[in-house]
Scaffold this active site. Structure first.
Site, PDB file in Angstrom:
ATOM      1  N   CYS A 133       0.778  -1.179   0.084  1.00  0.00           N
ATOM      2  CA  CYS A 133       0.028   0.006  -0.007  1.00  0.00           C
ATOM      3  C   CYS A 133       0.936   1.210  -0.061  1.00  0.00           C
ATOM      4  O   CYS A 133       1.391   1.597   1.010  1.00  0.00           O
ATOM      5  CB  CYS A 133      -0.764  -0.012   1.267  1.00  0.00           C
ATOM      6  SG  CYS A 133      -1.866   1.410   1.468  1.00  0.00           S
ATOM      7  N   CYS A 136      -0.495   4.133   2.171  1.00  0.00           N
ATOM      8  CA  CYS A 136      -0.270   4.001   3.538  1.00  0.00           C
ATOM      9  C   CYS A 136       1.488   4.142   3.976  1.00  0.00           C
ATOM     10  O   CYS A 136       1.492   5.000   4.991  1.00  0.00           O
ATOM     11  CB  CYS A 136      -0.623   2.372   3.953  1.00  0.00           C
ATOM     12  SG  CYS A 136      -1.931   1.869   3.162  1.00  0.00           S
ATOM     13  N   ASP A 137       2.247   3.621   2.958  1.00  0.00           N
ATOM     14  CA  ASP A 137       3.520   3.627   3.602  1.00  0.00           C
ATOM     15  C   ASP A 137       4.504   4.561   2.943  1.00  0.00           C
ATOM     16  O   ASP A 137       5.685   4.671   3.374  1.00  0.00           O
ATOM     17  CB  ASP A 137       4.116   2.094   3.503  1.00  0.00           C
ATOM     18  CG  ASP A 137       3.239   1.510   4.550  1.00  0.00           C
ATOM     19  OD1 ASP A 137       2.818   1.459   5.292  1.00  0.00           O
ATOM     20  OD2 ASP A 137       3.134   0.071   4.176  1.00  0.00           O
TER      21      ASP A 137
END
Ligand code: NDP
Length: 308
Positions: A133, A136-137
């Site tokens: 992701c 997300c990261d």
């Protein structure tokens, strides 16, 4: 107590089903799972959901859907379904905290999860450089070098997103072409920070203190096959998804990959009063708007079933 309607999953399909069922006079129970809001919450901006001409933050969109479902009487449960018994009606579900739910009808909207290549190194470096992701990261890779694996829309979207943060992005594509839509391809081709490695597969990852690089092979099996390494800080998978149908598998007909089979383009499954909406039954389109539409259809079918 026996519920009239239980909805499992809190993506666009689940929330839309709840809005429709609530407006039809039912008080649906919605089991939200571990990731309320579903897959969209792992993305940033949604530009193709009608009604938001300037685009909308994905988390905000999902929160608005949840509030709308709540307005029409939905009860939310912040748990996951652990196992089920759908042999006869009413149907039985058990949650991860042991709670048993008995329900006359069921809408399954549990979506799909990201796939991994299956390399042991992926597990080794999980959370230490390996991610599925980017949104997300990606933040952790500002001004660093990363690789994205895949040649579809997700891979192109993630590579473009990461290029906004990182110094350099490799896009590792196993075929000699991208499968992504034209607009996504153009964004990748026109981005100077993205280098596309066509005909290339990943053989392994390396690094002593966290991820430091990947072992790659290009033109595998050809006379000019080449093994080489790239230096990277992050390795992002974008190679498709697996449907989250495991807990319902013994009872429902699915395709080989586990996507729930429905009748025609309806959400009707092989069990009376059980409907499948969104990505769990859709290996093809996988769009928020399509999922929302199938959630609406599922609620309309459930209403018909419950009134009979
Ligand atoms: P896709 O199935 O479209 O693409 C998967 C990609 O990963 C393909 O390039 C595939 O290669 C590659 N791949 C699969 N397995 C491996 C492997 N083991 N090793 C290396 N590469 C592999 O998945 P997406 O998640 O990209 O998209 C799914 C759907 O969602 C699509 O319909 C897409 O259009 C849609 N989508 C739309 C978006 C938007 O409109 N904003 C954003 C994201 C997704 P190969 O081509 O060789 O099979």
């Amino acid at each position: 107590m026996i519920q009239d309607l239980t909805i499992v999953g809190s993506g666009p399909a689940g929330y839309t089903a709840a809005i429709y069922a609530g407006r039809a006079g039912f008080t649906p129970l919605l089991i939200e799972g571990l990731q309320p809001g579903g897959q969209l919450t792992t993305t940033t901006e949604v530009e193709n959901f009608p009604g938001f001409p300037e685009g909308i933050d994905a988390n905000e969109l999902m929160e608005k859907m949840r509030i709308q479902a709540q307005r029409f009487g939905t009860t939310f449960v912040a748990n996951s379904v652990e196992h089920t018994d759908l042999r006869t009606t009413p149907y039985h579900l058990w949650l991860d905290d042991g709670t048993e739910i008995i329900t006359k009808s069921l809408i399954i909207a549990t979506g799909a999860s990201a796939k991994y290549l299956g390399l042991s190194d992926e597990k080794k470096y999980m959370g230490q450089g390996v991610s599925a992701c980017a949104t997300c990261d990606g933040f952790f890779y500002r001004r660093k070098t990363v690789a994205v694996v895949g040649g579809g829309d997700t891979a192109c979207e993630e590579a473009t997103y990461l290029a906004g943060l990182a110094n350099k992005v490799y896009l590792i594509v196993r075929k000699p072409f991208l499968r992504a839509s034209k607009i996504m391809q153009e964004r990748v081709f026109n981005n100077e920070k993205i280098e596309i490695l066509f005909n290339t597969n990943t053989e392994g990852l390396f690094g002593t203190n966290g991820l430091q690089g990947a072992h790659l092979i290009s033109r595998k099996g050809e006379s000019d096959e080449r093994h080489f390494d790239i230096t990277i800080d992050g390795f992002f998978l974008a190679i498709g998804h697996t449907p989250n149908s495991k807990v319902f598998l013994p009872w429902l007909k699915t395709d080989n990959e586990g996507y729930i089979l429905t009748q025609g383009d309806s959400p009707v499954t092989n069990l009376p009063g059980v409907y499948a909406a969104g990505d769990i039954a859709d290996p093809h389109y996988r769009q928020a708007i399509v999922a929302a539409a199938s959630g609406a259809k599922a609620a309309i079918e459930a209403e018909k079933f419950l009134k009979q």
